[in-house]
Write an enzyme that holds these catalytic residues in place. Structure first.
Site, PDB file in Angstrom:
ATOM      1  N   GLY B  69      35.661  34.484  33.619  1.00  0.00           N
ATOM      2  CA  GLY B  69      34.814  35.555  33.123  1.00  0.00           C
ATOM      3  C   GLY B  69      35.376  36.944  33.330  1.00  0.00           C
ATOM      4  O   GLY B  69      36.583  37.158  33.288  1.00  0.00           O
ATOM      5  N   SER B  70      34.473  37.856  33.573  1.00  0.00           N
ATOM      6  CA  SER B  70      34.782  39.284  33.577  1.00  0.00           C
ATOM      7  C   SER B  70      35.794  39.681  34.653  1.00  0.00           C
ATOM      8  O   SER B  70      35.923  39.049  35.691  1.00  0.00           O
ATOM      9  CB  SER B  70      33.487  40.058  33.809  1.00  0.00           C
ATOM     10  OG  SER B  70      33.748  41.331  34.296  1.00  0.00           O
ATOM     11  N   SER B  71      36.453  40.811  34.386  1.00  0.00           N
ATOM     12  CA  SER B  71      37.405  41.370  35.346  1.00  0.00           C
ATOM     13  C   SER B  71      36.696  42.025  36.521  1.00  0.00           C
ATOM     14  O   SER B  71      37.344  42.485  37.450  1.00  0.00           O
ATOM     15  CB  SER B  71      38.301  42.380  34.656  1.00  0.00           C
ATOM     16  OG  SER B  71      37.512  43.416  34.092  1.00  0.00           O
TER      17      SER B  71
END
Lengths: 423, 148
Positions: B69-71
């Site tokens: 998923g997201s950074s």
């Protein structure tokens, strides 16, 4: 890790304590990942801005303390100098104009603005978008970058052919001050070949279907590198932006190839290099439906919030929304927010799209999005969005029901207050 | 082999972040999202379709495939540490930059590249001792009571 004399000097504090802390973090990170050395980068995109109440206690110690803790993982507060290389601020928590609509306390707006002044004095460019490549930060093919934002990273690697891993707040903070990032992963040419073949056996053309394709592929391949071929039509910035964001949400895809479209894969053979595909998968009607069903978390058809523009909309997408709304009014119980970078909002204003959308009762939001800000209009229970990424994250973050569909289905729901979308 | 030894398994692997820790294992076969996947205030998994949804990793030895998923992964585990609700240690199987940076800023012992699949060998509730500098993970099957 092998460090150059210059890097060793930075680590030893020859260029000041902030760069020493930055090198310390890069060294710990590089060793953790197993990198042999660092690589020079002159293109950093990170998250520096302070805008949430959860970090108030750090903000009270000053913005040097915020950067030291959250962007360098340093216990010691160090004075932050001007960045060493061009650096972009990605998306932020607050729209500097529409913050009242977000329900943001004015003290937080002041915090964000003060934080931006601090960062601006140090050379951090306030692009304030998840799509820096739409507002002037367009790296060259082969350029070594240090970017955060999973949807921007996958675009940077796959569509632009530049090279970045998914960096984080701390590594981009360190890269901005040193111009260095671990030479690992996608910086190495041998790691950029495809691993999984995806045969698209149904027509994928409109934006919704590109999103469904991305959401399906990401969940199956996780962080591997899919190579897509088959019945793919009219790829462009908008569709690949949506496809990549979806694949980076359901899985951890950081790079893909579409032979004949993306720059490192003129052919299928070039996409895989000397490797053979580890797996072959198919995207057909059943897979499309599976992805669509997984994105629906709503049961109630009465919607009260429509979220468009994740990743931030291109001007063409804003125009389409204006076109669909021209001369009409959205339902009184529904809020419609259309998200686009501030620079594109300016173009929308000049072209009259802003006025059209506002006249219909909608809002153009910049600088932020509901998932990042964790802020929706008050009392929202059921949302609809054209973004697979928001449909994936927002229900968990904001405890709302979510519908996913096309732009037209979403605008229709905004006008009627009722979700009638489907496959 | 004594009964005690029969209940113990030793796994060897590579240090990602040094240090020692012991505690109860929380195991998942599914990758974890940081931003949007966890609540950094109480350490619970919030991802809608995750098998651990509603469970907290605070104070646990977290055994999982890795990050997705997201950074914002590292930032959320960083905040979980500042809020005192991070895992005691991390054992994972798939290296990514998100995972490595997240482990570094969580500042707990972390290991990967294990000779046995930790997700197969370790079950939720097992008592796990990790010495990341020595590269060893000792698993006491059945939890804390059985090894005392």
């Amino acid at each position: 890790m092998q460090l150059t004399d210059y890097e060793k000097a930075m680590l030893d504090g020859a260029n000041g304590p902030a760069k020493a802390r930055a090198m310390d973090l890069l060294l710990r990170y590089g060793q953790a990942v197993g990198a042999e050395r660092l690589v020079e980068t002159r293109n950093v995109a990170g998250a520096f801005n302070a805008s949430t109440p959860s970090i108030q206690s750090i903000v009270d110690k000053g913005f040097d303390a915020v950067y030291s803790e959250l962007n360098l993982d340093s216990d010691e507060v160090v004075e932050i100098p001007r960045v060493a290389v061009p650096t972009t601020q990605l998306i932020t928590g607050i729209d500097n104009d529409n913050w009242r609509l977000q329900g943001v306390d004015e003290s937080l707006v002041k915090m964000q603005r003060a934080s931006e002044a601090f960062l601006g004095e140090r050379g951090i460019n306030m692009c304030a978008t998840c799509t820096p490549y739409q507002v002037g930060n367009v790296p060259l093919m082969g350029e070594h970058c240090a970017w955060m934002e999973s949807s921007a990273v996958i675009y940077c690697n796959s569509v632009l052919g530049a090279r970045t891993n998914v960096e984080g707040k701390e590594s981009t903070g360190a890269a901005a001050l040193t111009g260095r990032i671990p030479y690992w992963g996608y910086h190495l040419p041998e790691n950029r070949f495809g691993t999984h073949g995806v045969n698209v056996s149904i027509d994928v053309d409109d934006m919704m279907d590109w999103g469904l394709l991305g959401y399906y592929v990401g969940e199956v391949v996780q962080e591997h590198k899919p190579v897509l071929s088959g019945r793919l039509h009219h790829p462009n910035l908008i569709k690949l932006k949506h496809f990549g964001a979806a694949a980076a949400s359901s899985g951890g895809v950081e790079m893909y190839h579409i032979p004949g479209v993306t720059p490192e894969a003129r052919t299928l053979e070039e996409a895989f290099g000397s490797h053979r595909p580890q797996h072959e998968l198919n995207f057909g009607e059943a897979e499309r439906r599976e992805a669509w069903e997984k994105l629906q978390s709503a049961t109630d058809h009465r919607v009260d919030f429509i979220m468009l523009g994740c990743p931030h909309n291109a001007i063409e997408q804003v125009e389409l929304v204006a076109h669909l709304l021209r001369g009409r009014k959205i339902h009184p119980d529904v809020a419609l927010w259309v998200h686009t970078p501030r620079a594109i909002k300016e173009i929308a204003r000049r072209a009259g799209y802003l006025e059209t959308i506002e006249a219909a009762g909608g809002v153009i939001m910049s600088d932020t999005c509901p998932a990042i800000s964790r802020r929706l209009p008050e009392g929202v229970r059921v949302i609809a969005t054209d973004s697979a990424k928001q449909a994936h994250y927002l229900p968990a973050i904001a405890k709302v029901q979510g519908w996913f569909g096309s732009v037209r289905q979403c605008v229709d729901a905004a006008l009627t207050g009722e979700w009638k979308g489907g496959l | 082999m004594t009964a005690l030894e029969a209940q113990q398994r030793v796994i060897h692997g590579r240090r990602v972040v040094g240090g020692k820790a012991e505690g109860e294992a929380l195991v998942t076969r599914e990758t974890i999202s940081g931003w949007g996947g966890i609540n950094e205030r109480d350490g619970t998994i919030i991802e809608r379709r995750h098998e651990l949804v509603g469970q907290s990793f605070a104070g646990k030895i977290l055994v999982f495939p890795g990050a997705k998923g997201s950074s914002g992964w590292s930032a959320f585990f960083h905040m979980a540490r500042l809020n005192g609700v991070c895992p005691k240690a991390m054992i994972f199987t798939r290296m990514t930059t998100k995972m490595a940076l997240g482990a570094v800023v969580t500042r707990v012992p972390a290991m990967t590249d294990c000779d046995l699949d930790p997700i197969e060998v370790i079950e939720t509730g097992d008592w796990v001792s990790i010495d990341a500098d020595a590269g060893t993970i000792t698993v006491h099957k059945g939890g804390a009571r059985s090894c005392r």
